[in-house]
Every structure is written in structure tokens, then in C-alpha cells.
Design an enzyme around this catalytic site. Structure first.
Site, PDB file in Angstrom:
ATOM      1  CE1 TYR A  22       5.173  40.074  28.204  1.00 17.49           C
ATOM      2  CE2 TYR A  22       5.768  37.967  27.213  1.00 17.49           C
ATOM      3  CZ  TYR A  22       5.764  39.349  27.171  1.00 17.49           C
ATOM      4  OH  TYR A  22       6.342  40.017  26.126  1.00 17.49           O
ATOM      5  CG  HIS A  99       4.702  47.872  28.701  1.00 17.12           C
ATOM      6  ND1 HIS A  99       4.131  47.492  27.506  1.00 17.12           N
ATOM      7  CD2 HIS A  99       4.904  49.207  28.619  1.00 17.12           C
ATOM      8  CE1 HIS A  99       4.024  48.562  26.732  1.00 17.12           C
ATOM      9  NE2 HIS A  99       4.469  49.609  27.379  1.00 17.12           N
TER      10      HIS A  99
HETATM   11  C1  DHK Z   1       3.706  42.715  26.147  1.00 18.26           C
HETATM   12  C2  DHK Z   1       4.029  42.321  24.891  1.00 18.26           C
HETATM   13  O1  DHK Z   1       3.239  41.499  24.203  1.00 18.26           O
HETATM   14  C3  DHK Z   1       5.297  42.752  24.255  1.00 18.26           C
HETATM   15  O2  DHK Z   1       5.190  42.823  22.851  1.00 18.26           O
HETATM   16  C4  DHK Z   1       5.795  44.053  24.826  1.00 18.26           C
HETATM   17  C5  DHK Z   1       4.464  43.746  26.895  1.00 18.26           C
HETATM   18  C6  DHK Z   1       5.848  43.982  26.337  1.00 18.26           C
HETATM   19  C7  DHK Z   1       4.408  43.500  28.385  1.00 18.26           C
HETATM   20  O3  DHK Z   1       5.436  43.437  29.055  1.00 18.26           O
HETATM   21  O4  DHK Z   1       3.285  43.381  28.905  1.00 18.26           O
HETATM   22  O5  DHK Z   1       7.075  44.328  24.299  1.00 18.26           O
END
Ligand code: DHK
Length: 147
Positions: A22, A99
Site C-alpha cells: 500500500y 484501490h
Molecule cells: C484496500 C484494502 O484494504 C483491501 O481490502 C482491498 C484495497 C484492496 C486497496 O488496494 O486499496 O482488497
């Protein structure tokens, strides 16, 4: 023009949560970047994050009369939440689903979104900059400059 930026469960942990997936930016840093971009686009933003499905529904229902659209990263609710889909459909305003990660390059269950079918657009796989892409895209749509 006003856009509500919604983030669902676990996105308050950006910056420390699985940075290899992330990124290193915190949600506050992402929102600051969005605020700067919104200023240059002439758009007002409001921000809301919750780990609770019902709180997100309440915010959508309360705010839909006063906003032109939504940007939403629903987190894991993307893959499970009929009620979130129903709330966004009921709001009657265009929304962009964001996402941070490439959900199609991860576990099988992340490939299914209950929201994409009714979204004005979907952005995934570009890291935190995806929120900025969503803001640009939604603004173009709201100004009638995108199909
Ligand atoms: C964020 C999340 O918390 C996951 O549960 C999703 C998403 C993906 C992201 O890529 O921002 O599957």
C-alpha cells in the site's frame, strides 16, 4: 462542485500497513495531496474514513444531497458489501472506486468487486496517486468532458 472522499476499513493505517502493498504515504498525506489538487481544479472536498460499514452508509446517506459525487476506497468491503453497493446506488451520484494496489494481481477474492458495475470509473494499481487520478477523472465527468 463538491466531492466526498470516503475510505473504508484499515485505510486509517496507511503508512504502516503492509507498505510493500500500500506504499508509505499516510491517509493524511494522501488527503493533503488531494486538497492541493482540488484547489487547482476548483473542487471542494470532504473526507471521511471509518472501519465500520454502517458509518460509511450513514455518511453516504447524509451527504448525498450536498455533494456532486464520491471517491471511495472501500477496502475489504469492496469484495463483500451488498449494503455499501445499495447505499451508493441509492445516493444517485457518480462515484469512482479506488484501490491502491492492483487487486487483480493478488488473491482471487480481491478480483471481485460488488461496486465496479455501478461505478463511473475504477482506478487500481497506481498506489496512492490513484486517488488523484480518480479526482481528475470524476471532475472531468462532472464537467461533462468525459463519456
Ligand atoms: C484496500 C484494502 O484494504 C483491501 O481490502 C482491498 C484495497 C484492496 C486497496 O488496494 O486499496 O482488497
Amino acid at each position: 462542485m463538491k466531492i466526498m472522499v470516503l475510505n473504508g476499513p484499515n485505510l486509517n493505517m496507511l503508512g504502516t500497513r503492509e507498505p510493500s502493498v500500500y506504499g508509505a504515504a499516510t491517509l493524511a498525506e494522501i488527503n493533503d495531496g488531494l486538497t492541493a489538487l482540488a484547489g487547482s481544479l476548483g473542487v471542494a472536498l470532504e473526507f471521511f474514513q471509518s472501519n465500520h460499514e454502517g458509518a460509511l452508509l450513514d455518511k453516504i446517506q447524509e451527504s448525498c444531497g450536498g455533494v456532486d459525487g464520491f471517491i471511495i476506497n472501500p477496502g475489504g468491503l469492496t469484495h463483500t458489501s451488498v449494503v455499501l453497493r445499495d447505499a451508493l446506488a441509492g445516493a444517485g451520484k457518480p462515484f469512482v472506486e479506488v484501490h491502491i494496489s492492483n487487486v487483480h494481481a493478488r488473491e482471487e477474492f480481491r478480483r471481485r468487486s460488488l461496486l465496479s458495475e455501478i461505478a463511473a470509473g475504477v482506478v487500481f494499481g497506481f498506489g496512492p496517486v490513484g486517488y488523484q487520478l480518480a479526482l481528475r477523472g470524476l471532475t472531468e465527468k462532472l464537467k461533462g468532458r468525459a463519456v
